[in-house]
Scaffold this motif. Structure first.
Motif, mmCIF file in Angstrom:
data_model
loop_
_atom_site.group_PDB
_atom_site.id
_atom_site.type_symbol
_atom_site.label_atom_id
_atom_site.label_comp_id
_atom_site.label_asym_id
_atom_site.label_seq_id
_atom_site.Cartn_x
_atom_site.Cartn_y
_atom_site.Cartn_z
ATOM 1 N N SER A 143 7.466 -2.094 -10.748
ATOM 2 C CA SER A 143 6.548 -1.346 -9.885
ATOM 3 C C SER A 143 5.640 -2.311 -9.133
ATOM 4 O O SER A 143 5.342 -3.414 -9.610
ATOM 5 N N VAL A 144 5.223 -1.860 -7.964
ATOM 6 C CA VAL A 144 4.453 -2.702 -7.039
ATOM 7 C C VAL A 144 3.179 -3.288 -7.669
ATOM 8 O O VAL A 144 2.912 -4.485 -7.509
ATOM 9 N N LEU A 166 12.354 -0.364 -7.695
ATOM 10 C CA LEU A 166 10.973 -0.800 -7.466
ATOM 11 C C LEU A 166 10.168 0.449 -7.133
ATOM 12 O O LEU A 166 10.297 1.025 -6.046
ATOM 13 N N ASN A 167 9.369 0.887 -8.108
ATOM 14 C CA ASN A 167 8.609 2.127 -7.970
ATOM 15 C C ASN A 167 7.237 1.858 -7.331
ATOM 16 O O ASN A 167 6.788 0.723 -7.265
ATOM 17 N N LYS A 168 6.621 2.912 -6.873
ATOM 18 C CA LYS A 168 5.259 2.900 -6.304
ATOM 19 C C LYS A 168 5.198 2.135 -4.979
ATOM 20 O O LYS A 168 4.197 1.473 -4.689
ATOM 21 N N ILE A 169 6.252 2.235 -4.163
ATOM 22 C CA ILE A 169 6.230 1.543 -2.867
ATOM 23 C C ILE A 169 5.197 2.147 -1.918
ATOM 24 O O ILE A 169 4.837 1.534 -0.917
ATOM 25 N N ASP A 170 4.687 3.351 -2.270
ATOM 26 C CA ASP A 170 3.605 3.935 -1.459
ATOM 27 C C ASP A 170 2.333 3.087 -1.564
ATOM 28 O O ASP A 170 1.432 3.211 -0.741
ATOM 29 N N LEU A 172 2.366 -0.258 -1.379
ATOM 30 C CA LEU A 172 2.581 -1.555 -0.715
ATOM 31 C C LEU A 172 1.488 -1.926 0.294
ATOM 32 O O LEU A 172 1.079 -3.089 0.367
ATOM 33 N N LEU A 179 7.424 -8.707 -1.100
ATOM 34 C CA LEU A 179 8.740 -8.120 -1.373
ATOM 35 C C LEU A 179 9.872 -9.145 -1.235
ATOM 36 O O LEU A 179 10.838 -9.129 -2.006
ATOM 37 N N ARG A 183 12.506 -10.167 -4.134
ATOM 38 C CA ARG A 183 13.955 -10.020 -3.946
ATOM 39 C C ARG A 183 14.684 -11.349 -4.116
ATOM 40 O O ARG A 183 15.795 -11.378 -4.646
ATOM 41 N N PRO A 197 14.154 0.606 -3.832
ATOM 42 C CA PRO A 197 12.713 0.734 -3.661
ATOM 43 C C PRO A 197 12.389 2.208 -3.419
ATOM 44 O O PRO A 197 13.014 2.855 -2.571
ATOM 45 N N SER A 199 9.337 5.707 -4.301
ATOM 46 C CA SER A 199 8.069 6.193 -4.838
ATOM 47 C C SER A 199 8.303 7.528 -5.527
ATOM 48 O O SER A 199 8.676 8.508 -4.870
#
Ligand code: MG
Ligand code: ZN
Length: 233
Positions: A143-144, A166-170, A172, A179, A183, A197, A199
């Motif tokens: 997660s972010v 990859l969770n919680k990209i909201d 970012l 990122l 990666r 990726p 959310s």
């Protein structure tokens, strides 16, 4: 006289690996795809599971084994409320699930008729990588807010993955998360790894994960004959 040497053809398995193979055989006999879901605490494993149940059932019949270090049923209750069978495993303080715990959980489940079994491992990026459970695929939820350096710090777990979320990209725009650096770290350890990726909060990106998972489940149903059994997951 010649001395005859008998080649060692049998791999010597640890007790855990032997039991993991039995677990795998039980899943294969019931044609159930088993997912070992890994993450550090708070990455959003349970949120992802709930989203997945909501999106994929009733087309897929899903059950969940919830590993927790304490005798709390918070996560199992959320999963039950989402409509999937849930079995709570209290590890009694242990920081990972092992094949014995999963075998015991199987006894509380009806595997026949299931399509997908998600095992939510204990939140920990170290020892869960070392304990085979008998599941088919290892999926990690990063997660972010955790930061982009985790592949570099926990290479063992990243190496053994079949998919990475990859969770919680909201978050970012609000968090210093590189990122590209993340990666690159993953690519060194596990080239070509399936990467999603997304959310769980907003729903952005979840569709690609659902498609991948459905494909895996369908592929497994057609190919499950036990012959592809490998330990290490
Ligand atoms: Mg959880
Ligand atoms: Zn542990």
């Amino acid at each position: 006289m010649t001395t005859q040497r008998i080649p060692v053809v049998e791999k010597i398995l640890s007790a855990n690996d032997r039991l993991a193979e039995q677990n795998r055989a039980r899943l294969d006999a019931a044609r159930v795809l088993g997912i070992n879901l890994l993450a550090s605490p708070g990455a959003g494993k349970t949120s992802l599971i709930v989203r997945t149940i909501q999106a994929l059932s009733p087309q897929l019949k899903i059950a969940v084994i919830e590993g927790d270090t304490a005798p709390v049923t918070i996560d199992a209750d959320k999963v039950s409320a989402a409509g999937a069978a849930a079995v709570q495993v209290n590890t009694g303080g242990e920081c990972h699930l092992d094949a014995v715990m999963v075998a015991n959980a199987f006894n509380a489940l009806t595997l026949d008729g299931l399509d997908l079994l998600i095992v939510e491992n204990v939140g920990n990026l170290i020892c869960p990588a070392a304990f085979a459970l008998g599941t088919h695929l290892n999926v990690l939820v990063a997660s972010v807010p955790e930061g982009a350096d985790k592949p570099y710090k926990y290479p063992g777990i990243y190496r053994g993955l079949d998919a990475l979320i990859l969770n919680k990209i909201d978050l970012l725009p609000y968090v210093d998360f590189d990122l590209d650096y993340f990666r690159r770290g993953v690519e060194i350890l596990n080239p070509g790894l399936s990467f999603f990726p997304l959310s769980c909060r907003t729903g952005e990106g979840v569709e690609a994960w659902m498609e991948w998972l459905q494909k895996q489940a369908a592929h497994h149903r057609f190919s499950a004959d036990g012959s592809a059994s490998t330990v290490g997951k």
